[in-house]
Motif scaffolding. Structure first.
Motif, PDB file in Angstrom:
ATOM      1  N   GLY A   1      32.495  10.655 -10.174  1.00  0.00           N
ATOM      2  CA  GLY A   1      31.948   9.298  -9.902  1.00  0.00           C
ATOM      3  C   GLY A   1      32.642   8.161 -10.383  1.00  0.00           C
ATOM      4  N   ASP A   2      32.098   6.849  -9.821  1.00  0.00           N
ATOM      5  CA  ASP A   2      32.759   5.524  -9.792  1.00  0.00           C
ATOM      6  C   ASP A   2      32.729   5.047 -11.185  1.00  0.00           C
ATOM      7  OD1 ASP A   2      30.304   5.064  -9.736  1.00  0.00           O
ATOM      8  OD2 ASP A   2      30.467   3.709  -7.843  1.00  0.00           O
ATOM      9  N   ASP A   3      32.648   5.776 -12.472  1.00  0.00           N
ATOM     10  CA  ASP A   3      32.442   5.237 -13.850  1.00  0.00           C
ATOM     11  C   ASP A   3      33.784   6.029 -14.173  1.00  0.00           C
ATOM     12  OD1 ASP A   3      31.832   7.870 -13.565  1.00  0.00           O
ATOM     13  OD2 ASP A   3      30.591   7.818 -15.696  1.00  0.00           O
ATOM     14  N   ILE A   4      34.300   5.206 -15.269  1.00  0.00           N
ATOM     15  CA  ILE A   4      35.633   5.605 -15.877  1.00  0.00           C
ATOM     16  C   ILE A   4      35.449   6.749 -16.922  1.00  0.00           C
ATOM     17  CG2 ILE A   4      37.571   4.939 -17.585  1.00  0.00           C
ATOM     18  CD1 ILE A   4      37.179   2.167 -16.286  1.00  0.00           C
ATOM     19  N   THR A   5      36.466   7.820 -16.830  1.00  0.00           N
ATOM     20  CA  THR A   5      36.263   8.835 -17.980  1.00  0.00           C
ATOM     21  C   THR A   5      37.710   8.748 -18.497  1.00  0.00           C
ATOM     22  OG1 THR A   5      37.359  10.810 -16.755  1.00  0.00           O
ATOM     23  CG2 THR A   5      35.012  10.427 -16.744  1.00  0.00           C
ATOM     24  N   LEU A   6      37.767   8.734 -19.939  1.00  0.00           N
ATOM     25  CA  LEU A   6      38.907   8.580 -20.547  1.00  0.00           C
ATOM     26  C   LEU A   6      39.320   9.567 -21.648  1.00  0.00           C
ATOM     27  CD1 LEU A   6      38.183   4.626 -21.312  1.00  0.00           C
ATOM     28  CD2 LEU A   6      39.710   5.663 -19.754  1.00  0.00           C
ATOM     29  N   THR A   7      40.407   9.825 -21.893  1.00  0.00           N
ATOM     30  CA  THR A   7      40.933  11.116 -22.878  1.00  0.00           C
ATOM     31  C   THR A   7      40.638  10.424 -24.169  1.00  0.00           C
ATOM     32  OG1 THR A   7      43.084  10.217 -22.949  1.00  0.00           O
ATOM     33  CG2 THR A   7      42.717  11.943 -21.444  1.00  0.00           C
ATOM     34  N   VAL A   8      40.920  11.186 -25.235  1.00  0.00           N
ATOM     35  CA  VAL A   8      40.525  10.859 -26.782  1.00  0.00           C
ATOM     36  C   VAL A   8      41.547   9.648 -26.929  1.00  0.00           C
ATOM     37  CG1 VAL A   8      42.110  12.332 -27.783  1.00  0.00           C
ATOM     38  CG2 VAL A   8      40.134  11.717 -29.019  1.00  0.00           C
TER      39      VAL A   8
ATOM     40  N   PRO B   1      29.481  -2.495 -30.976  1.00  0.00           N
ATOM     41  CA  PRO B   1      29.257  -3.859 -31.546  1.00  0.00           C
ATOM     42  C   PRO B   1      29.305  -4.933 -30.686  1.00  0.00           C
ATOM     43  CG  PRO B   1      31.367  -2.955 -32.303  1.00  0.00           C
ATOM     44  CD  PRO B   1      30.502  -1.902 -31.390  1.00  0.00           C
ATOM     45  N   LYS B   2      30.296  -4.909 -29.665  1.00  0.00           N
ATOM     46  CA  LYS B   2      30.285  -6.274 -28.989  1.00  0.00           C
ATOM     47  C   LYS B   2      30.266  -5.755 -27.469  1.00  0.00           C
ATOM     48  CE  LYS B   2      34.921  -6.978 -30.949  1.00  0.00           C
ATOM     49  NZ  LYS B   2      34.870  -6.130 -31.829  1.00  0.00           N
ATOM     50  N   GLY B   3      29.067  -6.558 -26.891  1.00  0.00           N
ATOM     51  CA  GLY B   3      28.918  -6.353 -25.365  1.00  0.00           C
ATOM     52  C   GLY B   3      28.268  -5.097 -24.822  1.00  0.00           C
ATOM     53  N   HIS B   4      28.394  -4.836 -23.655  1.00  0.00           N
ATOM     54  CA  HIS B   4      27.538  -3.767 -23.067  1.00  0.00           C
ATOM     55  C   HIS B   4      28.350  -3.151 -21.893  1.00  0.00           C
ATOM     56  CE1 HIS B   4      23.753  -1.795 -21.702  1.00  0.00           C
ATOM     57  NE2 HIS B   4      24.172  -2.104 -20.496  1.00  0.00           N
ATOM     58  N   SER B   5      28.696  -1.790 -22.018  1.00  0.00           N
ATOM     59  CA  SER B   5      29.244  -1.103 -20.914  1.00  0.00           C
ATOM     60  C   SER B   5      28.333  -0.793 -19.572  1.00  0.00           C
ATOM     61  CB  SER B   5      30.104   0.034 -21.160  1.00  0.00           C
ATOM     62  OG  SER B   5      30.220   1.075 -20.124  1.00  0.00           O
TER      63      SER B   5
ATOM     64  N   ASN C   1      28.457   7.807 -28.702  1.00  0.00           N
ATOM     65  CA  ASN C   1      28.054   6.719 -27.837  1.00  0.00           C
ATOM     66  C   ASN C   1      28.852   5.446 -28.264  1.00  0.00           C
ATOM     67  OD1 ASN C   1      26.735   8.592 -26.633  1.00  0.00           O
ATOM     68  ND2 ASN C   1      24.765   8.003 -27.181  1.00  0.00           N
ATOM     69  N   GLN C   2      28.902   4.770 -29.471  1.00  0.00           N
ATOM     70  CA  GLN C   2      29.415   3.629 -29.638  1.00  0.00           C
ATOM     71  C   GLN C   2      30.942   3.709 -29.606  1.00  0.00           C
ATOM     72  OE1 GLN C   2      28.051   2.025 -33.458  1.00  0.00           O
ATOM     73  NE2 GLN C   2      25.854   1.995 -32.553  1.00  0.00           N
ATOM     74  N   LYS C   3      31.604   4.890 -29.865  1.00  0.00           N
ATOM     75  CA  LYS C   3      33.253   5.005 -29.507  1.00  0.00           C
ATOM     76  C   LYS C   3      33.307   5.005 -28.032  1.00  0.00           C
ATOM     77  CE  LYS C   3      35.132   8.764 -30.922  1.00  0.00           C
ATOM     78  NZ  LYS C   3      35.341   9.936 -31.975  1.00  0.00           N
ATOM     79  N   LYS C   4      32.592   5.752 -27.372  1.00  0.00           N
ATOM     80  CA  LYS C   4      32.631   5.834 -25.974  1.00  0.00           C
ATOM     81  C   LYS C   4      32.617   4.466 -25.192  1.00  0.00           C
ATOM     82  CE  LYS C   4      30.678   8.431 -21.903  1.00  0.00           C
ATOM     83  NZ  LYS C   4      29.797   7.654 -21.154  1.00  0.00           N
ATOM     84  N   GLU C   5      31.478   3.650 -25.779  1.00  0.00           N
ATOM     85  CA  GLU C   5      31.199   2.274 -25.258  1.00  0.00           C
ATOM     86  C   GLU C   5      32.582   1.383 -25.511  1.00  0.00           C
ATOM     87  OE1 GLU C   5      28.842  -0.950 -23.930  1.00  0.00           O
ATOM     88  OE2 GLU C   5      27.829   1.143 -24.504  1.00  0.00           O
ATOM     89  N   ALA C   6      32.998   1.586 -26.753  1.00  0.00           N
ATOM     90  CA  ALA C   6      34.206   0.553 -27.307  1.00  0.00           C
ATOM     91  C   ALA C   6      35.314   1.113 -26.269  1.00  0.00           C
ATOM     92  CB  ALA C   6      34.702   0.906 -28.667  1.00  0.00           C
ATOM     93  N   LYS C   7      35.556   2.072 -25.799  1.00  0.00           N
ATOM     94  CA  LYS C   7      36.759   2.684 -25.031  1.00  0.00           C
ATOM     95  C   LYS C   7      36.571   2.042 -23.779  1.00  0.00           C
ATOM     96  CE  LYS C   7      37.127   6.977 -25.132  1.00  0.00           C
ATOM     97  NZ  LYS C   7      37.566   8.542 -25.327  1.00  0.00           N
ATOM     98  N   GLU C   8      35.398   2.023 -23.072  1.00  0.00           N
ATOM     99  CA  GLU C   8      34.852   1.563 -21.837  1.00  0.00           C
ATOM    100  C   GLU C   8      35.244   0.121 -21.662  1.00  0.00           C
ATOM    101  OE1 GLU C   8      31.121   3.050 -20.960  1.00  0.00           O
ATOM    102  OE2 GLU C   8      31.608   5.139 -20.482  1.00  0.00           O
TER     103      GLU C   8
END
Length: 346
Positions: free
Chosen positions: A78-85, A146-150, A325-332
């Motif tokens: 998909g056109d969203d990003i997937t990241l490793t740990v 905590p900051k912003g919205h992915s 979810n918060q970790k995933k969001e921070a990475k994105e």
């Protein structure tokens, strides 16, 4: 149905679709606890009608070695990003080699959003009234760091279109000699229990044509209570249509299986699983007419998984999921920021 839509788009790009499914261990390492076990996920993916084959235990990072092992020309995401740990793009290697294609992400749904709905014991997600504040408050700490919205993790509204239904529907009319089988229910959070049941029903005839009747949200809420259904009627429709055992769906089927319905679809058999049948509003048995005609059959799927059990799994892991979810969001957000900086430097 978001995953199914991705697989539908991927299948249209080629001739044969192999879907790599990660192990529980890989998911726990990179994302957090999986909701379903790997065995359940293998079975569910295999039941999607656009999937030709699955690759169990696929590595989280897709390499050229993986593609070659399965003789694949390219891979699709998909056109969203997937990241490793550690924050790397999992598709870097195949992108560089020109063996990567992208499909559109389904708007208005994410696993994160569904998990959020399960954790809330409110009905705001399937009512037309303004969402209550409790729901908003909770979805906020679900889809936001905590900051912003992915744009990939947040909660948004799924909008059904006739086009989407047409893309998912088989379009096949019943043929002479087909056994027309009718099943009905909520089919909420379409899962491996539903797949097992539909597969068993499918095995009852040589040429089965299965019609699934889906009850409206209000009806499901009447017999299930709490904040059920988790998915609205439109979401449930796509989820069921994506299953290879289902030929047709009745959107908003009546709770009682009437003579009109049986005659209209020329139904030869009506099946129900081993779950309790709640009486209709007037106390009558919703399967009275098929029983009277001698065409009713109980089918044991052999699976004890229910929507309730999935919700219990989620609640048990609630804190881990919120952290995930918060970790995933921070990475994105970090990636978005880096992409923005690169743009500015140009």
């Amino acid at each position: 149905y978001g995953h199914s839509n991705q697989l539908r788009q991927a299948r249209a790009m080629g001739d044969y679709l192999i879907v790599g499914v990660h192990t529980d261990e890989e998911i726990a390492k990179h994302k957090g606890p999986p909701v379903f076990t790997q065995e359940e996920r293998y079975k569910m993916v295999q039941a999607i009608k656009w999937v030709d084959e699955i690759a169990p235990g696929a590595p989280y990072v897709t390499t050229l070695e993986t593609l070659d092992k399965y003789s694949c020309d390219f891979c699709v995401h998909g056109d969203d990003i997937t990241l490793t740990v550690d924050g790397k793009d999992t598709y870097e290697e195949v992108k560089t080699a020109g063996r990567y294609r992208e499909c559109k992400r389904t708007q208005g749904v994410s696993t994160t959003d569904l998990v959020g709905r399960m954790l809330l014991m409110t009905k705001a997600h399937h009512s037309n009234i303004d969402e209550d504040l409790d729901y908003r408050k909770h979805t906020d700490n679900f889809g936001k760091g905590p900051k912003g919205h992915s744009p990939w993790t947040g909660v948004s509204q799924f909008l059904q279109t006739s086009q989407k239904i047409i893309q998912f529907a088989s379009g096949k009319e019943p043929q002479p000699g087909d056994t027309i089988i009718y099943v009905a229910g909520a089919f909420d959070l379409f899962h491996v229990g539903h797949v097992d049941f539909l597969e068993k029903v499918h095995q009852l005839a040589e040429k089965p044509y299965i019609i699934a009747g889906l009850h409206f949200d209000q009806e499901v809420n009447r017999y299930k209570g709490k904040n059920y259904p988790i998915m609205n009627i439109h979401e449930r429709t796509l989820s069921v249509l994506a299953c290879r055992y289902v030929s047709e769906v009745v959107i908003g089927a009546p709770y009682a299986v009437t003579a009109d319905l049986l005659d209209h679809f020329r139904v030869t058999l009506v099946c129900h699983g081993m779950t309790e049948v709640v009486p209709d509003k007037d106390g009558s048995d919703p399967y009275e007419e098929p029983k009277r005609r001698g065409i009713f059959q109980l089918v044991d799927s052999g699976s004890n998984l229910t929507t309730d059990l999935i919700v219990q799994r989620i609640i048990k892991n609630r804190l881990e999921f919120e952290a995930r979810n918060q970790k995933k969001e921070a990475k994105e957000l970090a990636v978005l920021e880096a992409m923005r900086r690169l743009e500015e430097e140009k």
